[in-house]
Design a protein around this motif. Sequence first.
Motif, mmCIF file in Angstrom:
data_model
loop_
_atom_site.group_PDB
_atom_site.id
_atom_site.type_symbol
_atom_site.label_atom_id
_atom_site.label_comp_id
_atom_site.label_asym_id
_atom_site.label_seq_id
_atom_site.Cartn_x
_atom_site.Cartn_y
_atom_site.Cartn_z
ATOM 1 N N THR A 105 0.846 -1.191 0.000
ATOM 2 C CA THR A 105 0.000 0.000 0.000
ATOM 3 C C THR A 105 0.881 1.240 0.000
ATOM 4 O O THR A 105 2.078 1.166 0.268
ATOM 5 N N ALA A 106 0.267 2.383 -0.272
ATOM 6 C CA ALA A 106 1.024 3.642 -0.256
ATOM 7 C C ALA A 106 1.629 3.867 1.127
ATOM 8 O O ALA A 106 2.765 4.326 1.247
ATOM 9 N N GLY A 107 0.897 3.514 2.167
ATOM 10 C CA GLY A 107 1.400 3.668 3.527
ATOM 11 C C GLY A 107 2.627 2.808 3.776
ATOM 12 O O GLY A 107 3.594 3.255 4.399
ATOM 13 N N GLU A 108 2.580 1.574 3.319
ATOM 14 C CA GLU A 108 3.725 0.670 3.486
ATOM 15 C C GLU A 108 4.946 1.183 2.723
ATOM 16 O O GLU A 108 6.075 1.083 3.202
ATOM 17 N N ILE A 109 4.699 1.725 1.552
ATOM 18 C CA ILE A 109 5.793 2.287 0.754
ATOM 19 C C ILE A 109 6.348 3.531 1.450
ATOM 20 O O ILE A 109 7.561 3.689 1.582
ATOM 21 N N ALA A 110 5.459 4.380 1.936
ATOM 22 C CA ALA A 110 5.871 5.636 2.580
ATOM 23 C C ALA A 110 6.721 5.373 3.812
ATOM 24 O O ALA A 110 7.644 6.148 4.110
ATOM 25 N N GLU A 111 6.448 4.287 4.521
ATOM 26 C CA GLU A 111 7.227 3.965 5.723
ATOM 27 C C GLU A 111 8.700 3.703 5.410
ATOM 28 O O GLU A 111 9.550 3.822 6.287
ATOM 29 N N PHE B 265 10.565 5.450 3.341
ATOM 30 C CA PHE B 265 11.248 6.655 2.889
ATOM 31 C C PHE B 265 11.040 7.805 3.862
ATOM 32 O O PHE B 265 10.052 7.846 4.587
ATOM 33 N N HIS B 266 11.957 8.723 3.853
ATOM 34 C CA HIS B 266 11.849 9.938 4.662
ATOM 35 C C HIS B 266 11.330 11.060 3.768
ATOM 36 O O HIS B 266 12.056 11.998 3.443
ATOM 37 N N MET B 267 10.087 10.903 3.346
ATOM 38 C CA MET B 267 9.445 11.892 2.469
ATOM 39 C C MET B 267 8.030 12.120 2.981
ATOM 40 O O MET B 267 7.459 11.268 3.653
ATOM 41 N N SER B 268 7.466 13.238 2.609
ATOM 42 C CA SER B 268 6.088 13.530 2.995
ATOM 43 C C SER B 268 5.125 12.657 2.197
ATOM 44 O O SER B 268 5.447 12.185 1.112
ATOM 45 N N TRP B 269 3.942 12.451 2.764
ATOM 46 C CA TRP B 269 2.916 11.664 2.066
ATOM 47 C C TRP B 269 2.573 12.253 0.697
ATOM 48 O O TRP B 269 2.451 11.509 -0.276
ATOM 49 N N PRO B 270 2.405 13.586 0.600
ATOM 50 C CA PRO B 270 2.116 14.139 -0.732
ATOM 51 C C PRO B 270 3.219 13.836 -1.745
ATOM 52 O O PRO B 270 2.938 13.557 -2.910
ATOM 53 N N SER B 271 4.483 13.875 -1.306
ATOM 54 C CA SER B 271 5.593 13.562 -2.217
ATOM 55 C C SER B 271 5.547 12.109 -2.658
ATOM 56 O O SER B 271 5.735 11.796 -3.838
ATOM 57 N N ILE B 272 5.283 11.204 -1.713
ATOM 58 C CA ILE B 272 5.170 9.781 -2.046
ATOM 59 C C ILE B 272 4.037 9.575 -3.041
ATOM 60 O O ILE B 272 4.189 8.888 -4.056
ATOM 61 N N SER B 273 2.912 10.187 -2.762
ATOM 62 C CA SER B 273 1.743 10.064 -3.634
ATOM 63 C C SER B 273 2.052 10.557 -5.042
ATOM 64 O O SER B 273 1.671 9.923 -6.038
ATOM 65 N N HIS B 274 2.738 11.669 -5.115
ATOM 66 C CA HIS B 274 3.119 12.250 -6.409
ATOM 67 C C HIS B 274 4.037 11.296 -7.178
ATOM 68 O O HIS B 274 3.830 11.047 -8.369
ATOM 69 N N HIS B 275 5.032 10.749 -6.498
ATOM 70 C CA HIS B 275 5.961 9.828 -7.149
ATOM 71 C C HIS B 275 5.253 8.548 -7.604
ATOM 72 O O HIS B 275 5.522 8.042 -8.700
ATOM 73 N N LEU B 276 4.353 8.041 -6.794
ATOM 74 C CA LEU B 276 3.602 6.842 -7.186
ATOM 75 C C LEU B 276 2.777 7.119 -8.440
ATOM 76 O O LEU B 276 2.702 6.284 -9.345
#
Length: 65
Positions: A2-8, A10-21
Amino acid sequence: MTAGEIAEQFHMSWPSISHHLELLKRSGLLVSQKEGQFIYYSLNTTVMDEILDWIIQFSKKNKKK
């Protein structure tokens, strides 16, 4: 994952993770599947295979020189 599992990972903000995904989805490197309230992301292995084949061919051409 999930996006949450991926975000964990990395040291990035959720919006940045979402954008990259989203960028990776648009490029065809990721596929997503919604299950309930979660979206699961996975690598598009077909595209990854094509990239790896290209890299192998590229490295073979450079070795011949």
